[in-house]
Design a protein around this motif. Structure first.
Motif, PDB file in Angstrom:
ATOM      1  N   ILE A 144       0.845  -1.175   0.000  1.00 46.87           N
ATOM      2  CA  ILE A 144       0.000   0.000   0.000  1.00 46.87           C
ATOM      3  C   ILE A 144       0.891   1.240   0.000  1.00 46.87           C
ATOM      4  O   ILE A 144       1.844   1.306   0.757  1.00 46.87           O
ATOM      5  N   GLY A 145       0.586   2.174  -0.901  1.00 41.10           N
ATOM      6  CA  GLY A 145       1.369   3.388  -1.012  1.00 41.10           C
ATOM      7  C   GLY A 145       2.642   3.232  -1.826  1.00 41.10           C
ATOM      8  O   GLY A 145       3.293   4.210  -2.148  1.00 41.10           O
ATOM      9  N   GLU A 146       3.003   1.998  -2.158  1.00 42.76           N
ATOM     10  CA  GLU A 146       4.241   1.725  -2.893  1.00 42.76           C
ATOM     11  C   GLU A 146       4.006   1.765  -4.398  1.00 42.76           C
ATOM     12  O   GLU A 146       2.881   1.919  -4.860  1.00 42.76           O
ATOM     13  N   GLU A 147       5.110   1.588  -5.133  1.00 43.58           N
ATOM     14  CA  GLU A 147       5.031   1.406  -6.581  1.00 43.58           C
ATOM     15  C   GLU A 147       5.306  -0.065  -6.879  1.00 43.58           C
ATOM     16  O   GLU A 147       6.113  -0.689  -6.202  1.00 43.58           O
ATOM     17  N   VAL A 148       4.613  -0.604  -7.883  1.00 41.27           N
ATOM     18  CA  VAL A 148       4.857  -1.988  -8.276  1.00 41.27           C
ATOM     19  C   VAL A 148       5.072  -2.037  -9.779  1.00 41.27           C
ATOM     20  O   VAL A 148       4.462  -1.270 -10.521  1.00 41.27           O
ATOM     21  N   SER A 149       5.979  -2.932 -10.214  1.00 40.63           N
ATOM     22  CA  SER A 149       6.148  -3.181 -11.645  1.00 40.63           C
ATOM     23  C   SER A 149       5.348  -4.417 -12.015  1.00 40.63           C
ATOM     24  O   SER A 149       5.438  -5.434 -11.324  1.00 40.63           O
ATOM     25  N   LEU A 150       4.570  -4.305 -13.084  1.00 37.56           N
ATOM     26  CA  LEU A 150       3.866  -5.461 -13.622  1.00 37.56           C
ATOM     27  C   LEU A 150       4.645  -5.916 -14.841  1.00 37.56           C
ATOM     28  O   LEU A 150       4.717  -5.204 -15.849  1.00 37.56           O
ATOM     29  N   LYS A 151       5.277  -7.070 -14.722  1.00 31.69           N
ATOM     30  CA  LYS A 151       6.160  -7.572 -15.770  1.00 31.69           C
ATOM     31  C   LYS A 151       5.368  -8.203 -16.907  1.00 31.69           C
ATOM     32  O   LYS A 151       4.368  -8.883 -16.672  1.00 31.69           O
ATOM     33  N   CYS A 152       5.821  -7.976 -18.124  1.00 29.49           N
ATOM     34  CA  CYS A 152       5.231  -8.615 -19.289  1.00 29.49           C
ATOM     35  C   CYS A 152       6.339  -8.758 -20.321  1.00 29.49           C
ATOM     36  O   CYS A 152       6.963  -7.776 -20.706  1.00 29.49           O
ATOM     37  N   SER A 153       6.603  -9.995 -20.728  1.00 27.98           N
ATOM     38  CA  SER A 153       7.612 -10.209 -21.762  1.00 27.98           C
ATOM     39  C   SER A 153       6.972 -10.959 -22.924  1.00 27.98           C
ATOM     40  O   SER A 153       5.974 -11.649 -22.755  1.00 27.98           O
ATOM     41  N   PHE A 154       7.547 -10.771 -24.103  1.00 24.56           N
ATOM     42  CA  PHE A 154       6.984 -11.408 -25.298  1.00 24.56           C
ATOM     43  C   PHE A 154       8.099 -11.758 -26.276  1.00 24.56           C
ATOM     44  O   PHE A 154       9.188 -11.199 -26.222  1.00 24.56           O
ATOM     45  N   LYS A 155       7.777 -12.700 -27.148  1.00 24.41           N
ATOM     46  CA  LYS A 155       8.653 -13.060 -28.266  1.00 24.41           C
ATOM     47  C   LYS A 155       7.808 -12.953 -29.523  1.00 24.41           C
ATOM     48  O   LYS A 155       6.614 -13.248 -29.502  1.00 24.41           O
ATOM     49  N   SER A 156       8.420 -12.531 -30.623  1.00 18.68           N
ATOM     50  CA  SER A 156       7.691 -12.415 -31.877  1.00 18.68           C
ATOM     51  C   SER A 156       8.540 -12.957 -33.007  1.00 18.68           C
ATOM     52  O   SER A 156       9.753 -12.751 -33.040  1.00 18.68           O
ATOM     53  N   SER A 157       7.877 -13.657 -33.929  1.00 21.89           N
ATOM     54  CA  SER A 157       8.600 -14.184 -35.091  1.00 21.89           C
ATOM     55  C   SER A 157       8.721 -13.115 -36.180  1.00 21.89           C
ATOM     56  O   SER A 157       9.428 -13.300 -37.158  1.00 21.89           O
ATOM     57  N   SER A 158       8.020 -11.983 -36.004  1.00 18.09           N
ATOM     58  CA  SER A 158       8.091 -10.874 -36.962  1.00 18.09           C
ATOM     59  C   SER A 158       8.987  -9.776 -36.400  1.00 18.09           C
ATOM     60  O   SER A 158       9.087  -9.620 -35.191  1.00 18.09           O
ATOM     61  N   TRP A 167       5.217   3.678 -18.243  1.00 20.34           N
ATOM     62  CA  TRP A 167       5.801   2.672 -19.126  1.00 20.34           C
ATOM     63  C   TRP A 167       7.223   2.401 -18.674  1.00 20.34           C
ATOM     64  O   TRP A 167       8.032   3.330 -18.547  1.00 20.34           O
ATOM     65  N   VAL A 168       7.554   1.155 -18.398  1.00 21.44           N
ATOM     66  CA  VAL A 168       8.926   0.793 -18.028  1.00 21.44           C
ATOM     67  C   VAL A 168       9.479  -0.266 -18.975  1.00 21.44           C
ATOM     68  O   VAL A 168      10.557  -0.798 -18.762  1.00 21.44           O
ATOM     69  N   GLY A 169       8.711  -0.563 -20.046  1.00 18.56           N
ATOM     70  CA  GLY A 169       9.109  -1.598 -20.994  1.00 18.56           C
ATOM     71  C   GLY A 169      10.088  -1.100 -22.048  1.00 18.56           C
ATOM     72  O   GLY A 169      10.427   0.076 -22.115  1.00 18.56           O
ATOM     73  N   ASN A 170      10.528  -2.053 -22.870  1.00 22.65           N
ATOM     74  CA  ASN A 170      11.396  -1.773 -24.006  1.00 22.65           C
ATOM     75  C   ASN A 170      11.065  -2.826 -25.055  1.00 22.65           C
ATOM     76  O   ASN A 170      11.525  -3.969 -24.949  1.00 22.65           O
ATOM     77  N   ILE A 218       4.808  -2.368 -17.209  1.00 24.36           N
ATOM     78  CA  ILE A 218       4.378  -1.055 -16.733  1.00 24.36           C
ATOM     79  C   ILE A 218       4.617  -0.982 -15.233  1.00 24.36           C
ATOM     80  O   ILE A 218       4.861  -2.003 -14.578  1.00 24.36           O
ATOM     81  N   ALA A 219       4.548   0.224 -14.688  1.00 27.01           N
ATOM     82  CA  ALA A 219       4.620   0.420 -13.235  1.00 27.01           C
ATOM     83  C   ALA A 219       3.385   1.197 -12.803  1.00 27.01           C
ATOM     84  O   ALA A 219       2.893   2.060 -13.535  1.00 27.01           O
ATOM     85  N   ILE A 220       2.886   0.868 -11.620  1.00 27.49           N
ATOM     86  CA  ILE A 220       1.746   1.574 -11.042  1.00 27.49           C
ATOM     87  C   ILE A 220       2.198   2.162  -9.709  1.00 27.49           C
ATOM     88  O   ILE A 220       2.769   1.464  -8.869  1.00 27.49           O
ATOM     89  N   GLN A 221       1.939   3.464  -9.531  1.00 27.77           N
ATOM     90  CA  GLN A 221       2.335   4.173  -8.314  1.00 27.77           C
ATOM     91  C   GLN A 221       1.179   4.228  -7.314  1.00 27.77           C
ATOM     92  O   GLN A 221       0.018   4.098  -7.684  1.00 27.77           O
ATOM     93  N   SER A 222       1.536   4.500  -6.055  1.00 29.38           N
ATOM     94  CA  SER A 222       0.586   4.793  -4.979  1.00 29.38           C
ATOM     95  C   SER A 222      -0.529   3.751  -4.872  1.00 29.38           C
ATOM     96  O   SER A 222      -1.718   4.077  -4.918  1.00 29.38           O
ATOM     97  N   LEU A 223      -0.125   2.509  -4.710  1.00 26.32           N
ATOM     98  CA  LEU A 223      -1.104   1.418  -4.658  1.00 26.32           C
ATOM     99  C   LEU A 223      -2.016   1.517  -3.450  1.00 26.32           C
ATOM    100  O   LEU A 223      -1.587   1.929  -2.371  1.00 26.32           O
ATOM    101  N   VAL A 224      -3.277   1.109  -3.656  1.00 27.74           N
ATOM    102  CA  VAL A 224      -4.253   0.975  -2.570  1.00 27.74           C
ATOM    103  C   VAL A 224      -4.859  -0.416  -2.664  1.00 27.74           C
ATOM    104  O   VAL A 224      -4.787  -1.062  -3.715  1.00 27.74           O
ATOM    105  N   MET A 225      -5.461  -0.903  -1.585  1.00 25.85           N
ATOM    106  CA  MET A 225      -6.019  -2.262  -1.565  1.00 25.85           C
ATOM    107  C   MET A 225      -7.028  -2.485  -2.685  1.00 25.85           C
ATOM    108  O   MET A 225      -7.090  -3.560  -3.265  1.00 25.85           O
ATOM    109  N   SER A 226      -7.788  -1.455  -3.013  1.00 30.78           N
ATOM    110  CA  SER A 226      -8.838  -1.625  -4.024  1.00 30.78           C
ATOM    111  C   SER A 226      -8.275  -1.759  -5.442  1.00 30.78           C
ATOM    112  O   SER A 226      -9.016  -2.041  -6.382  1.00 30.78           O
ATOM    113  N   ASP A 227      -6.953  -1.594  -5.617  1.00 32.82           N
ATOM    114  CA  ASP A 227      -6.328  -1.837  -6.927  1.00 32.82           C
ATOM    115  C   ASP A 227      -6.194  -3.330  -7.210  1.00 32.82           C
ATOM    116  O   ASP A 227      -5.916  -3.734  -8.335  1.00 32.82           O
TER     117      ASP A 227
END
Length: 93
Positions: A1-15, A59-62, A70-79
């Motif tokens: 609560i009140g912190e920042e969290v990173s939500l990780k997402c990685s992908f591979k593409s053949s294109s 946005w924290v991706g590349n 992505i990152a989300i700031q100022s988390l609350v329980m209802s998130d």
């Protein structure tokens, strides 16, 4: 609560990665209900401008490295809920 969290997402593409690549993050509250798009990326980030995550997502991706995180700031329980990352790199989906 009140912190920042990173939500990780990685992908591979053949294109090759082009400006057609899109990333969409959606969210559904723990209590259920409608999925809502909270973040969109196509060449540049488009964080949501409405709703509970307004002004709290960055946005924290590349995409060149297969990272759509992505990152989300100022988390609350209802998130608490389900977050889904969707990457499309035409013609690869």
């Amino acid at each position: 609560i009140g912190e920042e969290v990173s939500l990780k997402c990685s992908f591979k593409s053949s294109s090759p990665i082009t400006e057609s690549l899109t990333v969409d993050w959606t969210y559904r509250p723990l209590s259920g209900g409608q999925m809502e798009t909270i973040f969109h990326y196509q060449s540049v980030p488009y964080p949501t401008t409405v709703g509970r995550f307004k002004d709290r997502i960055s946005w924290v991706g590349n995409v060149a490295r297969g990272d759509a995180s992505i990152a989300i700031q100022s988390l609350v329980m209802s998130d608490n809920g389900t977050f889904i990352c969707s990457v499309k790199n035409p013609p690869d989906v």
